[in-house]
Design a protein around this motif. Structure first.
Motif, PDB file in Angstrom:
ATOM      1  N   THR A 241       0.856  -1.186   0.000  1.00 17.74           N
ATOM      2  CA  THR A 241       0.000   0.000   0.000  1.00 17.74           C
ATOM      3  C   THR A 241       0.892   1.237   0.000  1.00 17.74           C
ATOM      4  O   THR A 241       1.745   1.395   0.875  1.00 17.74           O
ATOM      5  N   LYS A 242       0.691   2.097  -0.977  1.00 20.39           N
ATOM      6  CA  LYS A 242       1.528   3.296  -1.097  1.00 20.39           C
ATOM      7  C   LYS A 242       1.000   4.400  -0.172  1.00 20.39           C
ATOM      8  O   LYS A 242      -0.181   4.748  -0.227  1.00 20.39           O
TER       9      LYS A 242
ATOM     10  N   LEU B  27       5.745   3.225  12.667  1.00 23.14           N
ATOM     11  CA  LEU B  27       4.599   2.379  13.012  1.00 23.14           C
ATOM     12  C   LEU B  27       4.040   1.672  11.781  1.00 23.14           C
ATOM     13  O   LEU B  27       3.694   0.487  11.829  1.00 23.14           O
ATOM     14  N   LEU B  28       3.957   2.399  10.686  1.00 24.30           N
ATOM     15  CA  LEU B  28       3.431   1.813   9.459  1.00 24.30           C
ATOM     16  C   LEU B  28       4.356   0.732   8.915  1.00 24.30           C
ATOM     17  O   LEU B  28       3.907  -0.368   8.554  1.00 24.30           O
ATOM     18  N   GLU B  29       5.637   1.017   8.858  1.00 24.32           N
ATOM     19  CA  GLU B  29       6.588   0.054   8.292  1.00 24.32           C
ATOM     20  C   GLU B  29       6.777  -1.150   9.205  1.00 24.32           C
ATOM     21  O   GLU B  29       7.062  -2.262   8.723  1.00 24.32           O
TER      22      GLU B  29
ATOM     23  N   MET C 141       1.436 -11.326  12.893  1.00 26.97           N
ATOM     24  CA  MET C 141       2.423 -10.321  12.485  1.00 26.97           C
ATOM     25  C   MET C 141       1.743  -9.108  11.872  1.00 26.97           C
ATOM     26  O   MET C 141       2.384  -8.231  11.340  1.00 26.97           O
ATOM     27  N   ASN C 142       0.412  -9.090  11.961  1.00 27.90           N
ATOM     28  CA  ASN C 142      -0.394  -7.990  11.413  1.00 27.90           C
ATOM     29  C   ASN C 142      -0.251  -7.875   9.899  1.00 27.90           C
ATOM     30  O   ASN C 142      -0.366  -6.797   9.334  1.00 27.90           O
ATOM     31  N   GLU C 143       0.020  -9.012   9.243  1.00 29.14           N
ATOM     32  CA  GLU C 143       0.046  -9.037   7.785  1.00 29.14           C
ATOM     33  C   GLU C 143      -1.377  -9.269   7.283  1.00 29.14           C
ATOM     34  O   GLU C 143      -2.092 -10.107   7.813  1.00 29.14           O
ATOM     35  N   HIS C 144      -1.750  -8.553   6.267  1.00 29.69           N
ATOM     36  CA  HIS C 144      -3.101  -8.659   5.718  1.00 29.69           C
ATOM     37  C   HIS C 144      -3.064  -9.557   4.485  1.00 29.69           C
ATOM     38  O   HIS C 144      -2.276  -9.345   3.573  1.00 29.69           O
TER      39      HIS C 144
END
Length: 252
Positions: free
Chosen positions: A8-9, A26-28, A150-153
């Motif tokens: 996601t950009k 936090l995002l990365e 791991m909070n991967e979508h």
């Protein structure tokens, strides 16, 4: 086939460099994102934002040359219609104005991982909901969003899924794939939510919902799945759900 979401950009605009860096970390750390740009002033960021075509813009409201609200109005016609603007600010007094400017969401400083998670999960859900279904079969359409530890979508196709299982220890539904992979669903996911995903999902027990297309046979009170999941022996059928299951199975 399991389909990993593309990066996601994200573009961040804030005149406080520390706030930019905190949000970027936090995002990365937690999400599959590509930070395509950051800026400390809206006026100089406009051309870069338009060129990089971000999926999400985190935008401070109080900026030196123009307000974030003015910037949002300035670029709205030049960015993708699906680009989401999240106002990122230390004050909630702008919330009504943000809504009027069609903000996707509102993130207060300093951001917490929980607050950011709500926004990002909502973004992914919104993105999935916008996938066109015309001319696409349910087998081709990725419709289920899972978030692992791991909070991967990740999105799953119906054909990937063997069954859903309620994890009593963690108080959460999980999905078991045909390749044996297990993913956790979001905490607010209920049996009704799962059943609404597709008519192919049939509840056989209060703890189990099965993909009807993956059932090889019904042996007494147990569903036997197709290979390679045919060794699974936990899918016991409750008498409360047996009639519905048999009806669905014999109508295949």
């Amino acid at each position: 086939m399991i389909n990993r979401q593309k990066l996601t950009k994200v573009f961040i605009i804030d005149d406080n460099q520390e706030a930019v860096e905190l949000l970027q970390r936090l995002l990365e750390k937690n999400y599959s994102v590509d930070i395509v740009g950051t800026a400390t002033d809206a006026k100089t960021a406009a051309d870069v934002v338009i060129r990089t075509e971000p999926d999400i813009i985190f935008l401070d409201i109080e900026l030196p040359s123009m307000s974030g609200l003015e910037f949002c109005s300035l670029i709205r016609q030049d960015i993708k219609p699906e680009t989401k603007v999240v106002f990122y600010t230390g004050h909630d007094k702008y919330m009504l104005d943000a809504i009027r400017h069609q903000a996707f969401d509102y993130l207060l400083k300093p951001p917490t991982e929980q607050d950011l998670a709500q926004i990002m999960t909502r973004y992914y859900e919104n993105k999935l909901a916008g996938i066109p279904s015309v001319g696409i079969s349910s087998e081709q359409l990725p419709i289920i969003l899972v978030v692992n530890s791991m909070n991967e979508h990740t999105t799953l196709r119906i054909g990937d899924i063997a069954y859903f299982r309620y994890n009593q220890d963690r108080k959460i539904w999980e999905v078991v794939c045909m390749n044996g992979t297990v993913y956790l669903l979001r905490h607010r996911t209920t049996a009704d939510v799962i059943l609404n995903y597709s008519t192919d999902f049939i509840q056989i027990h209060k703890r189990f919902i099965v993909n009807i297309n993956q059932i090889k046979m019904i042996q007494e009170s147990v569903c036997i799945l197709m290979e390679p999941m045919d060794a699974v022996n936990e899918l016991r059928i409750s008498k409360n759900y047996r009639a519905q299951l048999m009806s669905a199975f014999y109508s295949l």
